[in-house]
Scaffold this motif. Structure first.
Motif, PDB file in Angstrom:
ATOM      1  N   ASN A 101       0.822  -1.216   0.000  1.00 10.76           N
ATOM      2  CA  ASN A 101       0.000   0.000   0.000  1.00 10.76           C
ATOM      3  C   ASN A 101       0.853   1.260   0.000  1.00 10.76           C
ATOM      4  O   ASN A 101       0.555   2.227  -0.698  1.00 10.76           O
ATOM      5  CB  ASN A 101      -0.940   0.003   1.214  1.00 10.76           C
ATOM      6  N   SER A 104       2.338   1.664  -3.426  1.00 12.60           N
ATOM      7  CA  SER A 104       1.304   2.064  -4.393  1.00 12.60           C
ATOM      8  C   SER A 104       0.986   3.553  -4.245  1.00 12.60           C
ATOM      9  O   SER A 104       0.820   4.265  -5.250  1.00 12.60           O
ATOM     10  CB  SER A 104       0.015   1.253  -4.180  1.00 12.60           C
ATOM     11  N   ALA A 105       0.898   4.018  -3.000  1.00 11.48           N
ATOM     12  CA  ALA A 105       0.602   5.437  -2.765  1.00 11.48           C
ATOM     13  C   ALA A 105       1.718   6.311  -3.324  1.00 11.48           C
ATOM     14  O   ALA A 105       1.470   7.331  -3.987  1.00 11.48           O
ATOM     15  CB  ALA A 105       0.418   5.685  -1.271  1.00 11.48           C
ATOM     16  N   MET A 107       3.812   5.550  -5.669  1.00 13.25           N
ATOM     17  CA  MET A 107       3.825   5.431  -7.131  1.00 13.25           C
ATOM     18  C   MET A 107       2.706   6.274  -7.746  1.00 13.25           C
ATOM     19  O   MET A 107       2.910   6.942  -8.763  1.00 13.25           O
ATOM     20  CB  MET A 107       3.680   3.953  -7.513  1.00 13.25           C
ATOM     21  N   GLU A 108       1.517   6.240  -7.140  1.00 13.23           N
ATOM     22  CA  GLU A 108       0.426   7.087  -7.649  1.00 13.23           C
ATOM     23  C   GLU A 108       0.828   8.559  -7.573  1.00 13.23           C
ATOM     24  O   GLU A 108       0.584   9.334  -8.504  1.00 13.23           O
ATOM     25  CB  GLU A 108      -0.868   6.849  -6.852  1.00 13.23           C
ATOM     26  N   VAL A 111       3.114   9.377 -10.467  1.00 14.12           N
ATOM     27  CA  VAL A 111       2.378   9.534 -11.737  1.00 14.12           C
ATOM     28  C   VAL A 111       1.763  10.927 -11.805  1.00 14.12           C
ATOM     29  O   VAL A 111       1.856  11.619 -12.827  1.00 14.12           O
ATOM     30  CB  VAL A 111       1.277   8.455 -11.866  1.00 14.12           C
ATOM     31  N   ARG A 112       1.183  11.378 -10.706  1.00 12.13           N
ATOM     32  CA  ARG A 112       0.527  12.690 -10.709  1.00 12.13           C
ATOM     33  C   ARG A 112       1.560  13.818 -10.765  1.00 12.13           C
ATOM     34  O   ARG A 112       1.340  14.842 -11.428  1.00 12.13           O
ATOM     35  CB  ARG A 112      -0.387  12.823  -9.495  1.00 12.13           C
ATOM     36  N   ASP A 115       2.727  14.201 -14.274  1.00 13.65           N
ATOM     37  CA  ASP A 115       1.753  14.947 -15.086  1.00 13.65           C
ATOM     38  C   ASP A 115       2.051  16.440 -15.042  1.00 13.65           C
ATOM     39  O   ASP A 115       1.796  17.157 -16.002  1.00 13.65           O
ATOM     40  CB  ASP A 115       0.330  14.727 -14.547  1.00 13.65           C
ATOM     41  N   ARG A 116       2.590  16.898 -13.919  1.00 16.68           N
ATOM     42  CA  ARG A 116       2.803  18.337 -13.759  1.00 16.68           C
ATOM     43  C   ARG A 116       4.153  18.775 -14.325  1.00 16.68           C
ATOM     44  O   ARG A 116       4.226  19.773 -15.038  1.00 16.68           O
ATOM     45  CB  ARG A 116       2.667  18.732 -12.278  1.00 16.68           C
ATOM     46  N   HIS A 127       4.030   5.678 -17.867  1.00 18.73           N
ATOM     47  CA  HIS A 127       2.667   5.204 -18.114  1.00 18.73           C
ATOM     48  C   HIS A 127       2.681   3.774 -18.644  1.00 18.73           C
ATOM     49  O   HIS A 127       1.898   2.928 -18.209  1.00 18.73           O
ATOM     50  CB  HIS A 127       1.958   6.124 -19.107  1.00 18.73           C
ATOM     51  N   VAL A 130       3.720   1.331 -15.826  1.00 20.69           N
ATOM     52  CA  VAL A 130       2.659   1.163 -14.817  1.00 20.69           C
ATOM     53  C   VAL A 130       1.526   0.308 -15.377  1.00 20.69           C
ATOM     54  O   VAL A 130       0.981  -0.560 -14.682  1.00 20.69           O
ATOM     55  CB  VAL A 130       2.131   2.545 -14.347  1.00 20.69           C
ATOM     56  N   LEU A 131       1.184   0.525 -16.638  1.00 21.41           N
ATOM     57  CA  LEU A 131       0.097  -0.268 -17.230  1.00 21.41           C
ATOM     58  C   LEU A 131       0.491  -1.734 -17.385  1.00 21.41           C
ATOM     59  O   LEU A 131      -0.322  -2.634 -17.131  1.00 21.41           O
ATOM     60  CB  LEU A 131      -0.317   0.326 -18.580  1.00 21.41           C
ATOM     61  N   GLY A 134       0.385  -3.076 -13.993  1.00 20.19           N
ATOM     62  CA  GLY A 134      -1.016  -3.157 -13.564  1.00 20.19           C
ATOM     63  C   GLY A 134      -1.749  -4.323 -14.203  1.00 20.19           C
ATOM     64  O   GLY A 134      -2.595  -4.956 -13.571  1.00 20.19           O
ATOM     65  N   ALA A 138      -3.318  -7.251 -12.106  1.00 22.75           N
ATOM     66  CA  ALA A 138      -4.749  -7.576 -12.250  1.00 22.75           C
ATOM     67  C   ALA A 138      -4.926  -9.067 -12.500  1.00 22.75           C
ATOM     68  O   ALA A 138      -5.853  -9.692 -11.965  1.00 22.75           O
ATOM     69  CB  ALA A 138      -5.360  -6.763 -13.390  1.00 22.75           C
TER      70      ALA A 138
ATOM     71  N   MET B   1       4.372  18.395 -19.426  1.00 23.70           N
ATOM     72  CA  MET B   1       2.916  18.321 -19.422  1.00 23.70           C
ATOM     73  C   MET B   1       2.362  18.854 -20.750  1.00 23.70           C
ATOM     74  O   MET B   1       2.831  19.851 -21.265  1.00 23.70           O
ATOM     75  CB  MET B   1       2.382  19.179 -18.272  1.00 23.70           C
ATOM     76  N   LEU B   5      -3.573  18.649 -21.055  1.00 25.05           N
ATOM     77  CA  LEU B   5      -3.648  18.212 -19.666  1.00 25.05           C
ATOM     78  C   LEU B   5      -3.592  19.407 -18.724  1.00 25.05           C
ATOM     79  O   LEU B   5      -4.329  19.486 -17.743  1.00 25.05           O
ATOM     80  CB  LEU B   5      -2.508  17.238 -19.352  1.00 25.05           C
ATOM     81  N   PRO B 225      -4.564   3.238  -2.637  1.00 22.58           N
ATOM     82  CA  PRO B 225      -4.010   3.955  -3.786  1.00 22.58           C
ATOM     83  C   PRO B 225      -3.854   3.043  -4.996  1.00 22.58           C
ATOM     84  O   PRO B 225      -3.790   1.818  -4.860  1.00 22.58           O
ATOM     85  CB  PRO B 225      -2.647   4.426  -3.283  1.00 22.58           C
ATOM     86  N   PRO B 227      -1.632   3.383  -8.780  1.00 26.74           N
ATOM     87  CA  PRO B 227      -0.951   4.122  -9.862  1.00 26.74           C
ATOM     88  C   PRO B 227      -1.654   3.953 -11.199  1.00 26.74           C
ATOM     89  O   PRO B 227      -1.650   4.870 -12.015  1.00 26.74           O
ATOM     90  CB  PRO B 227       0.461   3.527  -9.884  1.00 26.74           C
ATOM     91  N   VAL B 228      -2.283   2.791 -11.420  1.00 23.64           N
ATOM     92  CA  VAL B 228      -3.007   2.585 -12.685  1.00 23.64           C
ATOM     93  C   VAL B 228      -4.148   3.592 -12.797  1.00 23.64           C
ATOM     94  O   VAL B 228      -4.378   4.181 -13.857  1.00 23.64           O
ATOM     95  CB  VAL B 228      -3.550   1.144 -12.784  1.00 23.64           C
ATOM     96  N   VAL B 231      -2.756   6.864 -13.978  1.00 29.83           N
ATOM     97  CA  VAL B 231      -2.347   6.854 -15.389  1.00 29.83           C
ATOM     98  C   VAL B 231      -3.581   6.961 -16.293  1.00 29.83           C
ATOM     99  O   VAL B 231      -3.595   7.726 -17.263  1.00 29.83           O
ATOM    100  CB  VAL B 231      -1.541   5.569 -15.715  1.00 29.83           C
TER     101      VAL B 231
END
Lengths: 174, 387
Positions: A101, A104-105, A107-108, A111-112, A115-116, A127, A130-131, A134, A138, B1, B5, B225, B227-228, B231
């Motif tokens: 957990n 994962s936090a 890593m999320e 990713v965000r 983006d910036r 991306h 991660v996919l 993921g 899954a 970016m 976005l 959380p 990450p997928v 994304v």
């Protein structure tokens, strides 16, 4: 350690199906539905309880493998998120589920942050990685939860013991 | 970016103002303690007061009991006998503190009133928009006879995994499509849809409203959380499709959400309108494409909503409506929907963890749809970024 988990779970299931469920008033649909789900949960717990720790270790290790493969590039926010992720990865908390957990936090968050102000090539690669991770995660989780019956493609899944054995032997197809 | 976005991250708050107000209210509710459902006799007493104060005099409520189902709402069935009239059965739908999703009984009541002009739905009769009578927002509708699954077909919770024989598919598929076409023909400017905002500020607002809604739900109440999830959100923001024609979107249009008469084979009611909104027609089509809501036929081909193969499904919609289905837009909404159901499942787990629902065990069970959803989501996304 007697009675063990298996016996206790089996006893609970038997009490539910032979005594408690027949005693539910026929018109009480909500109680009937919840009792049926409870039995389903007991069946899943009976399969999972002694595999939970190795499964959590497998999930944690695959996430650590993703982190180890990253080549991060970007501005201050991306770098800060990466530093946090590296800190968690270098000293993951115990038990393994908690480490999963926390990773994962972080890593999320990366990713965000990317983006910036992440570099475009890094963000694209992040991306994709991660996919891919993921998708593999899954597949593992589908096997882990297959008993719930929601998976319309369940026939294609590996057994959870096969997955755990591959991980124990160090094979990456886990 | 990317510029797209950047622009979108600046507009995180661009949302149907009625849903914004609803989610603002929810944020306060989440601070409350364990949800303790009132007993049926207690709710029945409140209901009698509500009916009396709404002009229903000399009425007797009987056979008041809880119903199963309704993954997010408390549901009760009762009989109402009004002096001089034949007794009639009704359904009461009431909000717990939290569930898989927060929705508005006021909007659901409005959309049922409009939809019943064109499709069979339960008749909306009484509304408690703020819980002044029943203790929580609630609405009462007529009870419609029917089943969501054939006796021999079997189905799981929430209609997942409903089994239809070829004969049942032949009977239900044309009706399913007729209903969808009729819903998409509703006048979205109908004054009765007073609590629905029309996303017409720009051609991308319809998609942006949906992404912003589920992004906010995730930010405020994800159980764990992912990450997928992040994304996919980035991709959704960078690839929003234009919406050139706005329609009334049912928002959960799939097998499991309609009733049919097992003898006649006629669909008797379209249910579960709580996610209805004004948006893109591709969104309702996409619900039937999300894999957990379908099944495979005797030859192993995937059936949308367990009724039709994808090409047949799309061709029938185009024929019924005269619209063109844009495959790229449809694919976008399929990704958006799978992503939004991941958010709902996670929200449901948080609700169960907080003891904010009357069916914690159901929410925990339903959250296990997440792995197949993430499988589909990552497969679709990898095809997008690696064409």
């Amino acid at each position: 350690m007697s009675p063990d988990f298996d016996l206790r779970l089996k006893s609970m299931r038997r009490a539910m199906t032979t005594v408690i469920m027949p005693a539910i008033e026929p018109g009480n649909q909500l109680a009937q539905e919840q009792a049926a789900i409870l039995v389903g949960q007991l069946d899943m717990l009976a399969m999972q309880w002694n595999r939970a720790e190795p499964y959590a270790r497998l999930c944690r290790d695959e996430l650590l493998r993703l982190v180890a493969g990253l080549r991060v590039a970007g501005g201050s926010e991306t770098k800060a998120a990466w530093a946090t992720l590296q800190a968690v990865a270098s000293d993951p908390p115990a038990p393994a589920a908690a480490a999963f957990n926390s990773l994962s936090a972080a890593m999320e968050n990366l990713v965000r942050a990317a983006d910036r102000d992440g570099d475009a090539d890094f963000r694209r690669q992040l991306h994709r990685d991660v996919l891919l991770y993921g998708h593999a995660q899954a597949a593992r989780d589908r096997s882990w939860f297959v008993q719930c019956g929601f998976d319309v493609n369940a026939a294609e899944l590996k057994g959870i013991d096969e997955i755990l054995a591959a991980h124990a032997e160090g094979r990456v197809d886990a | 970016m990317t510029a797209a976005l950047l622009e979108d991250l600046r507009s995180l708050d661009d949302q149907d103002r009625f849903l914004t107000a609803m989610l603002d209210g929810r944020a306060k509710k989440l601070l409350s303690g364990d949800y303790m459902p009132a007993s049926p006799p207690e709710i029945r007493g409140r209901l009698e007061t509500m009916l009396r104060e709404n002009g229903v005099e000399a009425a007797e409520v009987s056979d008041f009991r809880r119903l199963a189902g309704g993954a997010s709402k408390e549901q009760f069935l009762f009989t109402l006998a009004i002096a001089g009239e034949a007794p009639e059965r009704f359904v009461l739908r009431m909000d717990p503190t939290d569930g898989v999703l927060e929705t508005s009984r006021e909007r659901e009541f409005e959309v049922l009133a409009v939809a019943r002009d064109v499709v069979p739905v339960p008749e909306p009769r009484w509304l408690d928009p703020d819980g002044r009578w029943l203790g929580a927002p609630a609405m009462i509708t007529s009870f419609v006879e029917g089943t969501t699954k054939p006796t021999a077909g079997g189905a799981g919770i929430s209609g997942l995994g409903t089994g239809f024989t070829p004969d049942w598919r032949k009977r239900l598929a044309p009706q399913f499509m007729t209903l969808l076409a009729a819903i998409h023909g509703v006048d979205i400017r109908d004054a009765r849809l007073a609590h629905f905002e029309v996303p017409d500020a720009d051609p991308y607002q319809a998609a942006r409203f949906r992404v912003n809604l589920w992004s906010r739900v995730w930010r405020e109440s994800a159980m764990a959380p992912s990450p997928v999830f992040a994304v996919v959100e980035s991709w959704l923001r960078e690839n929003m499709p234009r919406t050139d024609e706005l329609v009334l979107v049912h928002g959960d249009f799939r097998t499991g959400n309609y009733l049919f008469n097992e003898e006649s084979g006629e669909i008797t009611a379209m249910l579960d309108w709580e996610l209805a909104h004004i948006g893109d027609y591709h969104e309702d089509l996409a619900w039937s494409l999300v894999e957990i809501f379908g099944a495979h036929d005797e030859e192993g081909a995937y059936l949308c909503s367990n009724l039709m193969r994808e090409d047949d499904f799309i061709a029938r919609y185009e024929e019924a409506t005269g619209r063109t289905v844009n495959r790229k837009t449809l694919r976008y909404y399929r990704i958006l929907l799978a992503w939004s159901v991941v958010a709902m499942a996670s929200n449901g787990l948080t609700a169960a963890s907080n003891h904010h629902n009357h069916q914690d065990i159901l929410l925990t069970w339903l959250s296990m749809v997440t792995p197949p959803l993430l499988d589909e989501l990552t497969r679709l996304m990898l095809e997008e970024i690696e064409p």
